[in-house]
Design a protein around this motif. Structure first.
Motif, mmCIF file in Angstrom:
data_model
loop_
_atom_site.group_PDB
_atom_site.id
_atom_site.type_symbol
_atom_site.label_atom_id
_atom_site.label_comp_id
_atom_site.label_asym_id
_atom_site.label_seq_id
_atom_site.Cartn_x
_atom_site.Cartn_y
_atom_site.Cartn_z
ATOM 1 N N THR A 89 0.836 -1.205 0.000
ATOM 2 C CA THR A 89 0.000 0.000 0.000
ATOM 3 C C THR A 89 0.873 1.259 0.000
ATOM 4 O O THR A 89 0.602 2.213 -0.727
ATOM 5 C CB THR A 89 -0.919 -0.006 1.240
ATOM 6 O OG1 THR A 89 -1.414 -1.311 1.425
ATOM 7 C CG2 THR A 89 -2.070 0.957 1.099
ATOM 8 N N LYS A 100 -7.349 7.116 -6.236
ATOM 9 C CA LYS A 100 -7.749 6.567 -4.934
ATOM 10 C C LYS A 100 -7.215 5.158 -4.809
ATOM 11 O O LYS A 100 -7.102 4.443 -5.819
ATOM 12 C CB LYS A 100 -9.280 6.477 -4.827
ATOM 13 C CG LYS A 100 -10.019 7.767 -4.850
ATOM 14 C CD LYS A 100 -11.512 7.419 -4.831
ATOM 15 C CE LYS A 100 -12.347 8.626 -5.193
ATOM 16 N NZ LYS A 100 -13.745 8.251 -5.421
ATOM 17 N N SER A 102 -7.576 1.667 -1.890
ATOM 18 C CA SER A 102 -8.125 1.185 -0.612
ATOM 19 C C SER A 102 -7.846 -0.315 -0.478
ATOM 20 O O SER A 102 -8.036 -1.079 -1.433
ATOM 21 C CB SER A 102 -9.625 1.449 -0.574
ATOM 22 O OG SER A 102 -10.133 1.028 0.669
ATOM 23 N N GLN A 104 -8.289 -4.134 1.145
ATOM 24 C CA GLN A 104 -9.364 -5.011 1.658
ATOM 25 C C GLN A 104 -8.760 -6.286 2.237
ATOM 26 O O GLN A 104 -7.662 -6.690 1.874
ATOM 27 C CB GLN A 104 -10.341 -5.378 0.532
ATOM 28 C CG GLN A 104 -11.268 -4.238 0.155
ATOM 29 C CD GLN A 104 -12.376 -4.678 -0.794
ATOM 30 O OE1 GLN A 104 -12.517 -5.860 -1.092
ATOM 31 N NE2 GLN A 104 -13.147 -3.708 -1.248
ATOM 32 N N PHE A 124 -13.250 -3.949 4.633
ATOM 33 C CA PHE A 124 -12.879 -2.744 3.869
ATOM 34 C C PHE A 124 -12.542 -1.608 4.834
ATOM 35 O O PHE A 124 -12.930 -1.645 6.003
ATOM 36 C CB PHE A 124 -14.008 -2.344 2.912
ATOM 37 C CG PHE A 124 -15.289 -1.986 3.610
ATOM 38 C CD1 PHE A 124 -16.205 -2.968 3.968
ATOM 39 C CD2 PHE A 124 -15.574 -0.663 3.932
ATOM 40 C CE1 PHE A 124 -17.379 -2.642 4.630
ATOM 41 C CE2 PHE A 124 -16.751 -0.335 4.584
ATOM 42 C CZ PHE A 124 -17.652 -1.325 4.943
ATOM 43 N N ASP A 125 -11.840 -0.619 4.301
ATOM 44 C CA ASP A 125 -11.417 0.502 5.138
ATOM 45 C C ASP A 125 -12.470 1.603 5.081
ATOM 46 O O ASP A 125 -12.732 2.148 4.007
ATOM 47 C CB ASP A 125 -10.065 1.003 4.611
ATOM 48 C CG ASP A 125 -9.536 2.147 5.452
ATOM 49 O OD1 ASP A 125 -10.042 2.329 6.581
ATOM 50 O OD2 ASP A 125 -8.658 2.866 4.964
ATOM 51 N N GLU A 127 -12.380 4.587 5.928
ATOM 52 C CA GLU A 127 -11.904 5.909 5.510
ATOM 53 C C GLU A 127 -11.684 5.990 4.007
ATOM 54 O O GLU A 127 -12.137 6.926 3.357
ATOM 55 C CB GLU A 127 -10.559 6.248 6.223
ATOM 56 C CG GLU A 127 -10.641 6.255 7.731
ATOM 57 C CD GLU A 127 -11.646 7.284 8.240
ATOM 58 O OE1 GLU A 127 -11.818 8.338 7.610
ATOM 59 O OE2 GLU A 127 -12.287 7.012 9.280
ATOM 60 N N SER A 128 -10.982 4.986 3.458
ATOM 61 C CA SER A 128 -10.545 5.120 2.062
ATOM 62 C C SER A 128 -11.399 4.367 1.041
ATOM 63 O O SER A 128 -11.242 4.568 -0.159
ATOM 64 C CB SER A 128 -9.090 4.636 1.957
ATOM 65 O OG SER A 128 -9.037 3.261 2.301
ATOM 66 N N ASP A 129 -12.280 3.511 1.511
ATOM 67 C CA ASP A 129 -12.992 2.646 0.558
ATOM 68 C C ASP A 129 -13.850 3.431 -0.452
ATOM 69 O O ASP A 129 -14.500 4.412 -0.097
ATOM 70 C CB ASP A 129 -13.907 1.664 1.303
ATOM 71 C CG ASP A 129 -14.687 0.808 0.337
ATOM 72 O OD1 ASP A 129 -14.093 -0.147 -0.193
ATOM 73 O OD2 ASP A 129 -15.860 1.144 0.068
ATOM 74 N N THR A 190 -15.609 -3.956 8.685
ATOM 75 C CA THR A 190 -14.435 -3.087 8.555
ATOM 76 C C THR A 190 -13.173 -3.949 8.644
ATOM 77 O O THR A 190 -13.208 -5.094 9.132
ATOM 78 C CB THR A 190 -14.394 -2.050 9.680
ATOM 79 O OG1 THR A 190 -14.312 -2.759 10.917
ATOM 80 C CG2 THR A 190 -15.626 -1.164 9.660
ATOM 81 N N ASN A 191 -12.058 -3.369 8.194
ATOM 82 C CA ASN A 191 -10.786 -4.095 8.287
ATOM 83 C C ASN A 191 -10.482 -4.489 9.731
ATOM 84 O O ASN A 191 -9.967 -5.575 9.995
ATOM 85 C CB ASN A 191 -9.648 -3.217 7.746
ATOM 86 C CG ASN A 191 -9.679 -3.183 6.216
ATOM 87 O OD1 ASN A 191 -10.315 -4.023 5.588
ATOM 88 N ND2 ASN A 191 -8.968 -2.216 5.645
ATOM 89 N N VAL A 221 -5.593 -4.569 -2.910
ATOM 90 C CA VAL A 221 -5.716 -3.109 -2.908
ATOM 91 C C VAL A 221 -6.477 -2.715 -4.174
ATOM 92 O O VAL A 221 -6.122 -3.135 -5.285
ATOM 93 C CB VAL A 221 -4.327 -2.417 -2.886
ATOM 94 C CG1 VAL A 221 -4.495 -0.902 -2.862
ATOM 95 C CG2 VAL A 221 -3.502 -2.891 -1.707
#
Lengths: 400, 233
Positions: A89, A100, A102, A104, A124-125, A127-129, A190-191, A221
């Motif tokens: 990442t 972008k 994100s 997973q 998933f994140d 914030e960034s998903d 969530t992650n 990613v």
């Protein structure tokens, strides 16, 4: 007695012939309607997948395809998991052309732990998903907390109830619409939740990670390229920059699936056409034979004062009634079967099948009924012509 | 209604060979008359009444109904004429197998846009089929079927009635029933034309013609009906 009731009386008095014609029309409509629904379900399933994927490039561990069928995992939700070092990442952040990204996490529930089938767990994140949240929002607009999950339509867990995964009670806060794929039995979290589940699996002796900590790994990613960026070039750039990971363009996966769907659609169309040709020949033969048998009857009707037009109307009405009844029965029966079994067919054939909406299904059904009616009328047109142009005098004179 | 045939001929083509059914027949039928056309099988009797009813087009000559040439009528007009003004009893079995006896009789009336059930029941009683009103033709004997055909031909009270061998295969009693009904129709003002070789029918006739080898003996133009009367006596 009314003249318009004559076709109904004729059909009622010839139950075997009438039933045979209805069955032929039923087969025709079932083939056409079933085929169309299957094709449209494939298209809709593919559209749904495309929408849900939402990324241009996916970065996965090198050799991941040897562990699981990537296409099935990513597109169909067939349970599977793999991990790569999280440093991927960081490396990706330094590459130009990425708008972008994100990460997973993938995990699979233990066998027979919570459900009758293995459940794919996707982390998933928050914030960034940008791939999962847009459509999760349709059922849950809040922020997922630890051990909160959103469940696929195929799982029996209801909103507000919990699902036990590796001994951790996860509360369902939303339930997704049906997709027609294995994603219907997936769970989204969530992650942080998934990392917790990976740790829980280790405690239960089911180590999905041998040495690493879940804090140091990711499964994939998802990358959204900058607007106007050459995605193929970006994919190559990522592949050159990464070690132990590979970038795959998502469209290539979709294209492959789309090709398979295209072949299947063509096969269904060919099969439908073959059924129609066969049914049309049988229908024509049935009407032709019937015309031969009914010459005397129609000659008598001419002596009573029936015009050629009124006789044509009788023949055409008879065909419309039989074709209409068969077509309606075929559409209803096939519709019910599709509704009941389309998911099962999708799972069995590993194809993304998603029934068209009720409105579209009704429009297709009506169109198929219309086409079968036209086919029935066309098949009977020759008989109608022959019967209305009989030599009444000759038939009355010769008694045949 | 007066029917006039003026010098009509009908020729068939069987395997490209021309076969003359009859030639230059002229005849008139008046209201209130029962006319018999007799002759051996193959003499052209059936073809003649089929031509008179418009089922077979005449190759030459004219057929006039109250002065109107039926060859000039389109199918709808000719069918309308048959429905409202002509009663036709075809040779052999002519009942519609899918309909009951009562429905068979009511069919011409329904086609004419009426539903004359009371008269249909009267006719059923007149031909002795009242108990079989709801039976289907396959439950009827040959005699009953002929009586059914006669009743059906009369339902719209036609002004012209053609009957092709109406007493064929009937016993004396059934023949008398059918012929009496036809005679009554003639007495009520209809022009009744019967093709038959049943000598029992002669006593009901007002005029008798004989067909032989495609020629009508007693042809109005040639013989002025002079040959008819001796046949009756």
């Amino acid at each position: 007695m009314k003249i318009n009731s004559l076709p109904f009386i004729n059909l009622r008095r010839k139950p075997i012939r009438t039933s045979a014609l209805i069955v032929i029309a039923l087969v025709m409509s079932a083939a056409a309607f079933g085929g169309q629904i299957l094709i449209k379900s494939l298209q809709r399933g593919l559209d749904s997948l495309e929408q849900r994927l939402g990324a241009d490039i996916i970065v996965l561990p090198e050799g991941a395809e040897k562990k699981v069928d990537l296409q099935n995992l990513l597109l169909q939700g067939t349970p599977g998991y793999f991990y790569m070092d999280k440093s991927v990442t960081d490396k990706l952040t330094g590459i130009n052309g990425i708008e972008k990204l994100s990460a997973q996490y993938f995990l699979v529930s233990a066998n027979a732990e919570c459900c009758t089938v293995q459940v794919q767990i996707i982390g998933f994140d928050e914030e960034s998903d940008f791939t999962v949240k847009p459509w999760l929002k349709e059922v849950y607009d809040g922020r997922l907390q630890k051990n909160e999950i959103i469940v696929g339509a195929g799982l029996s867990t209801r909103v507000g109830h919990t699902l036990s995964l590796y001994g951790v009670e996860c509360r369902a806060v939303g339930k997704l619409e049906k997709t027609g794929t294995g994603l219907d039995t997936a769970v989204y979290a969530t992650n942080e939740t998934v990392k917790g589940l990976i740790n829980a699996s280790a405690k239960q002796g089911i180590a999905v990670l041998s040495k690493q900590s879940p804090e140091n790994v990711v499964s994939s990613v998802y990358i959204k390229a900058d607007k106007g960026a050459d995605i193929d070039e970006l994919t190559s750039k990522i592949n050159r920059a990464l070690d132990g990971a590979q970038a795959v363009r998502t469209r290539s996966m979709m294209t492959d699936t789309a090709k398979r769907l295209n072949v299947l659609s063509k096969s269904i169309t060919a099969l439908t056409a073959a059924v129609w040709v066969l049914a049309a020949v049988i229908m024509l033969t049935a009407f032709y034979n019937s015309a031969n048998e009914r010459k005397r009857e129609f000659a008598v009707l001419r002596t009573i004062g029936f015009s050629r037009n009124s006789l044509s109307r009788i023949v055409l009405l008879e065909s419309v009634i039989t074709a209409g009844a068969g077509a309606l029965a075929g559409v209803i029966l096939t519709g019910l079967l599709c509704f009941e079994f389309i998911s099962a067919i999708g799972k069995k054939t590993a194809m993304p099948l998603l029934m068209p909406s009720a409105g579209v299904t009704i429009v297709y059904g009506a169109a198929v009924i219309g086409i079968v009616l036209l086919a029935g009328a066309a098949a009977s047109a020759l008989s109608a012509y022959r019967l209305t142009h009989i030599d009444t005098g000759k038939i009355l004179r010769e008694g045949c | 209604m007066i029917i006039t045939a003026k010098s009509i001929s009908v020729t068939f083509y069987k395997k490209k060979h021309a076969v003359k059914a009859f030639e230059k027949v002229s005849i008139s039928f008046e209201k209130g008359e029962l006319t018999l056309i007799t002759g051996r099988s193959g003499s052209g009797k059936t073809t003649l009444i089929n031509a008179l009813a418009g089922f077979i087009p005449a190759n030459e000559g004219q057929i006039l109904y109250d002065g109107q040439d039926i060859s000039r009528l389109d199918d709808k007009a000719l069918s309308g004429l048959r429905c409202k003004s002509i009663g036709f009893i075809p040779q052999g079995q002519s009942a519609l197998a899918n309909l009951t006896v009562l429905q068979n009789i009511l069919l011409p009336s329904a086609l004419a846009g009426q539903s004359n059930i009371a008269y249909a029941e009267q006719l059923l009683a007149a031909v002795g089929l009242e108990r079989l009103a709801n039976a289907y033709p396959d439950e009827l004997s040959g005699g009953e079927l002929r009586r059914l055909a006669a009743a059906r031909a009369l339902i719209n009270s036609p002004s012209v009635i053609f009957a092709d061998e109406p007493t064929n295969d009937l016993d004396e009693e059934n023949s008398a029933i059918v012929l009496n009904i036809l005679k009554e129709q003639a007495q009520s003002g209809a022009a009744v034309i019967i093709v038959t070789h049943d000598s029992a029918a002669f006593k009901y006739a007002d005029r008798i013609f004989h067909m032989d080898g495609g020629r009508l003996i007693g042809n109005d133009n040639e013989y002025e009906n002079t040959l008819c009367r001796p046949l009756v006596s």
